[in-house]
Design a protein around this motif. Structure first.
Motif, mmCIF file in Angstrom:
data_model
loop_
_atom_site.group_PDB
_atom_site.id
_atom_site.type_symbol
_atom_site.label_atom_id
_atom_site.label_comp_id
_atom_site.label_asym_id
_atom_site.label_seq_id
_atom_site.Cartn_x
_atom_site.Cartn_y
_atom_site.Cartn_z
ATOM 1 N N GLY A 98 0.809 -1.210 0.000
ATOM 2 C CA GLY A 98 0.000 0.000 0.000
ATOM 3 C C GLY A 98 0.841 1.257 0.000
ATOM 4 N N ALA A 99 0.152 2.375 0.033
ATOM 5 C CA ALA A 99 0.813 3.680 -0.017
ATOM 6 C C ALA A 99 1.366 4.048 1.358
ATOM 7 C CB ALA A 99 -0.179 4.740 -0.491
ATOM 8 N N VAL A 100 2.330 4.986 1.363
ATOM 9 C CA VAL A 100 2.956 5.431 2.598
ATOM 10 C C VAL A 100 3.174 6.935 2.532
ATOM 11 C CG1 VAL A 100 5.270 4.905 1.701
ATOM 12 C CG2 VAL A 100 4.915 5.101 4.176
ATOM 13 N N ALA A 101 3.092 7.589 3.677
ATOM 14 C CA ALA A 101 3.332 9.026 3.745
ATOM 15 C C ALA A 101 3.855 9.367 5.138
ATOM 16 C CB ALA A 101 2.058 9.817 3.443
ATOM 17 N N TYR A 102 4.385 10.568 5.233
ATOM 18 C CA TYR A 102 4.929 11.081 6.493
ATOM 19 C C TYR A 102 4.237 12.384 6.824
ATOM 20 C CZ TYR A 102 8.196 13.732 9.435
ATOM 21 O OH TYR A 102 8.756 14.517 10.418
ATOM 22 N N LEU A 103 4.013 12.609 8.127
ATOM 23 C CA LEU A 103 3.376 13.848 8.570
ATOM 24 C C LEU A 103 4.168 14.447 9.728
ATOM 25 C CD1 LEU A 103 0.965 15.784 8.288
ATOM 26 C CD2 LEU A 103 -0.230 14.379 9.981
#
Length: 274
Positions: A98-103
């Motif tokens: 799946g997709a991944v992101a950082y916040l």
């Protein structure tokens, strides 16, 4: 002298920011500032999504820790940008489907034009204020729309883990919570260490029942003297019977070491749990 100290602080923030953006570039990621309610938050994600991640139903979002809240005991820092972007490093090391992101968190990494509402209270006593939770939730909506995901896994390091629990209590799309060295029971933590109460912050422990049915794994370090396993145990003690939360303590790990360095193997071990 005051001018010299101010210039030194500005230089330090610039270096910390440059180090993080070098990590993003070297990983073939891109970043953007997300206009999210009261704050502008740094977001980052791969330029080329993992194979099969385009339009994936699942998005994993890594949430940064509290950063440099204090420059020394009882003296708030001028800027909370972390000295070590541990959650960013973990996100870049992510190997899951799946997709991944950082916040990032309020006032971290962003330049002057995006430092609106950056009062020191938002990285000290009000670091988990309702408006902070709302801002992060707005940013998550944007990251979710970007990846066209339906379900979200929140992975929070340190104070980012506190934020993950508070966000999950407010949202309906969080299907898993993973926290790493997180201060999940603020009342217990500040009493144990004789800190001033985090007035204005929400306490994740007050929402233990609300998230009890969400699958969750809480990782702690045996040698963590900043938070420690006992803080997470205090949080779990407030869970009702039949909850879906699990605690795993890593021998030899501290608050900072060695989560980012060993995240790939940790993540693999979590996926292979019975």
């Amino acid at each position: 002298m005051v001018v010299a100290l101010s210039l030194s602080a500005c230089s330090s923030v610039k270096i910390r920011r440059e180090d993080a953006f070098a990590l993003i570039k070297d990983a073939n990621w891109q970043s953007g500032v997300l206009n999210a309610g009261n704050f502008d938050l740094l977001g980052a994600w791969p330029i080329s999504p993992p194979s099969g991640a385009n339009g994936s139903a699942d998005l994993t979002i890594y949430i940064e820790g509290d950063g440099l809240a204090f420059s020394r005991p009882n003296r708030p820092s001028q800027n909370p940008t972390p000295t070590d972007a541990i959650a960013l490093k973990m996100a870049i090391a992510h190997q899951g489907a799946g997709a991944v992101a950082y916040l990032g968190r309020p006032c971290q990494y962003v330049l002057d034009a995006h430092l609106r509402n950056c009062d020191q209270s938002y990285w000290t006593n009000r670091r988990y204020a309702p408006e902070v939770i709302s801002s992060a939730s707005y940013a998550i909506d944007q990251l979710k729309e970007r990846s066209r995901a339906k379900n979200i896994t929140l992975v929070g390091y340190s104070g980012g883990g506190s934020l993950a629990v508070l966000l999950a209590a407010k949202r309906t799309d969080v299907t898993e919570i993973i926290t790493v060295a997180a201060n999940l029971d603020l009342g217990y933590w500040v009493a144990r260490d004789h800190f001033a109460p985090l007035t204005g912050s929400l306490d994740p422990a007050d929402f233990a029942t609300d998230v009890a049915q969400i699958p969750q794994i809480h990782l702690t370090g045996e040698k963590d003297t900043v938070i420690g396993t006992d803080v997470v145990q205090a949080f779990l003690a407030k869970m009702p019977p039949g909850h879906h939360a699990h605690l795993i303590e890593y021998r030899g790990f501290s608050h900072n070491c060695c989560w980012a360095e060993q995240w790939r193997s940790i993540e693999l071990s979590l996926k292979n749990r019975p």
